[in-house]
Design an enzyme around this catalytic site. Structure first.
Site, mmCIF file in Angstrom:
data_model
loop_
_atom_site.group_PDB
_atom_site.id
_atom_site.type_symbol
_atom_site.label_atom_id
_atom_site.label_comp_id
_atom_site.label_asym_id
_atom_site.label_seq_id
_atom_site.Cartn_x
_atom_site.Cartn_y
_atom_site.Cartn_z
ATOM 1 N N ARG A 43 0.885 -1.174 0.000
ATOM 2 C CA ARG A 43 0.000 0.000 0.000
ATOM 3 C C ARG A 43 0.926 1.229 0.000
ATOM 4 O O ARG A 43 1.653 1.450 0.965
ATOM 5 C CB ARG A 43 -0.909 -0.008 1.230
ATOM 6 N N GLN A 66 -10.179 -3.800 -3.920
ATOM 7 C CA GLN A 66 -11.487 -3.260 -3.534
ATOM 8 C C GLN A 66 -12.498 -3.446 -4.665
ATOM 9 O O GLN A 66 -13.595 -3.960 -4.472
ATOM 10 C CB GLN A 66 -11.344 -1.762 -3.198
ATOM 11 N N ASP A 76 -17.316 7.166 -1.969
ATOM 12 C CA ASP A 76 -16.093 7.024 -1.179
ATOM 13 C C ASP A 76 -15.834 8.388 -0.533
ATOM 14 O O ASP A 76 -16.467 9.391 -0.912
ATOM 15 C CB ASP A 76 -14.929 6.604 -2.104
ATOM 16 N N CYS A 128 -16.611 1.750 0.033
ATOM 17 C CA CYS A 128 -15.460 0.890 0.338
ATOM 18 C C CYS A 128 -15.086 0.937 1.814
ATOM 19 O O CYS A 128 -14.432 0.037 2.317
ATOM 20 C CB CYS A 128 -14.269 1.306 -0.510
HETATM 21 N N1 NVA Z 1 -10.004 6.846 -1.559
HETATM 22 C C1 NVA Z 1 -9.675 6.372 -0.234
HETATM 23 C C2 NVA Z 1 -9.930 4.919 -0.122
HETATM 24 C C3 NVA Z 1 -9.649 4.316 1.229
HETATM 25 C C4 NVA Z 1 -9.904 2.839 1.255
HETATM 26 C C5 NVA Z 1 -8.223 6.709 0.072
HETATM 27 O O1 NVA Z 1 -7.372 6.515 -0.798
HETATM 28 O O2 NVA Z 1 -7.942 7.177 1.186
HETATM 29 N N1 CP Z 2 -11.470 -0.166 1.978
HETATM 30 C C1 CP Z 2 -10.222 -0.222 2.453
HETATM 31 O O1 CP Z 2 -9.254 -0.443 1.718
HETATM 32 O O2 CP Z 2 -10.117 0.004 3.786
HETATM 33 P P1 CP Z 2 -8.760 0.189 4.609
HETATM 34 O O3 CP Z 2 -8.159 1.500 4.142
HETATM 35 O O4 CP Z 2 -9.164 0.218 6.054
HETATM 36 O O5 CP Z 2 -7.849 -0.950 4.286
#
Ligand code: NVA
Ligand code: CP
Length: 307
Positions: free
Chosen positions: A101, A131, A223, A263
């Protein structure tokens, strides 16, 4: 999957997606039926916080007979500590797979390029493939099909939106995306999705009007308006996204039996009303659960293609 990594949805074919969804559904019925990761150790490299992705991967890896090792940003340092290519070349000497990530998508593509072990994208600034694939599983579970389903995404044209658009385009979903000016999905993604939708029987409509997107849709999806890494823009974004909340009145424009998806994590009272999130139309917790099953199917598929 012929490929050894999962970095985006657009790298997949409709057939590959279908195979993943079938495997995920089978694993959901029998969670301990596969030992794909027996004797294997998977590294989770997370530069951003996570609840769902981290926990669903850690539990899924265990259920497949493997072990996981979590490295957060405090362990990894930033890009200034070590180039992703060096990290990849070192870690593949210890590990059997990586979930990453990161901020830039190029960080995961570089990891994959320099790593003979599978790399899975656990979210970047531009993509969130695990996701979107889990969301397709959830929609198919609910409606028994994907082709022809009307899916309205209302909010920010961000990483979640992009991966969902790609998945929808590949599987024949009729997608409408409503974003305020300046927050639409990028034109290259839109062009790619329109091309894929032409082949799958899907459609893609972009609009600035949430009501136009919601009208008659079977799924309403949103989202957060401020994604991880954009915290300094929060005040400006709250203003820009005014009127884009999914709530009861907007849901009433959708088809009878329509569902709400997110999500998560959600900001109650911002992109979604708190009541809607708790209502029977909300299937957000099924969505979260399906991350576990879908990601296990990804491992099964990646290690099958390596043999
Ligand atoms: N768009 C959000 C998704 C989190 C799962 C982010 O990148 O923070
Ligand atoms: N939806 C999702 O990826 O959640 P987290 O950021 O908690 O992993």
């Amino acid at each position: 999957m012929k490929t050894t990594h999962l970095l985006t949805v657009r790298q997949l074919s409709a057939v590959q997606i279908n195979t993943l969804l079938k495997e995920a559904a089978a694993l959901k019925r029998k969670p301990l039926s596969r030992r794909t990761l027996s004797g294997k150790v998977i590294g989770l490299l997370f530069h951003k916080p996570s609840v769902r992705t981290r926990v669903s991967f850690e539990v899924g890896i265990r259920q497949l007979g493997g072990e996981s090792l979590y490295l957060g940003s405090g362990d990894l340092g930033g890009a200034s500590r070590e180039a992703p290519r060096d990290l990849a070349r070192v870690l593949c000497r210890y590990l059997d797979g990586i979930v990453a990530r990161t901020f830039a998508q190029t960080d995961v593509t570089t990891l994959a390029e320099w790593s003979p072990i599978p790399v899975i994208n656990g979210l970047t600034d531009s993509d969130h493939p695990c996701q979107a694939l889990s969301d397709l599983l959830t929609i198919r579970e609910r409606f028994g099909k994907l082709r022809g389903i009307g899916l309205a995404y209302i909010g920010d044209g961000n990483n979640v939106c992009r991966s969902l658009m790609e998945g929808a385009a590949l599987t024949g979903i009729g997608m409408r995306v409503a974003t305020p000016a300046g927050h639409a999905p990028d034109p290259a993604t839109v062009a790619w999705c329109r091309g894929a939708a032409r082949k799958s029987g899907g459609t893609l409509l972009l609009t600035r009007d949430p009501r136009e997107a919601a009208e008659g849709a079977q799924v309403l999806y949103t989202d957060v308006w401020t994604s991880m890494g954009q915290e300094k823009e929060r005040v400006r974004r709250l203003k820009a996204f005014r009127g884009f909340q999914i709530n009861g009145p907007l849901m009433r424009r959708a088809a009878r039996g329509a569902v709400f998806m997110h999500c998560l994590p959600a900001h109650r009272g911002e992109e979604v009303s708190s009541e809607l999130l708790d209502s029977p139309a909300s299937i957000v917790y099924d969505q979260a659960e399906n991350r576990l099953h879908l990601q296990k199917a990804v491992w099964v598929s990646l290690f099958r293609s390596k043999q």
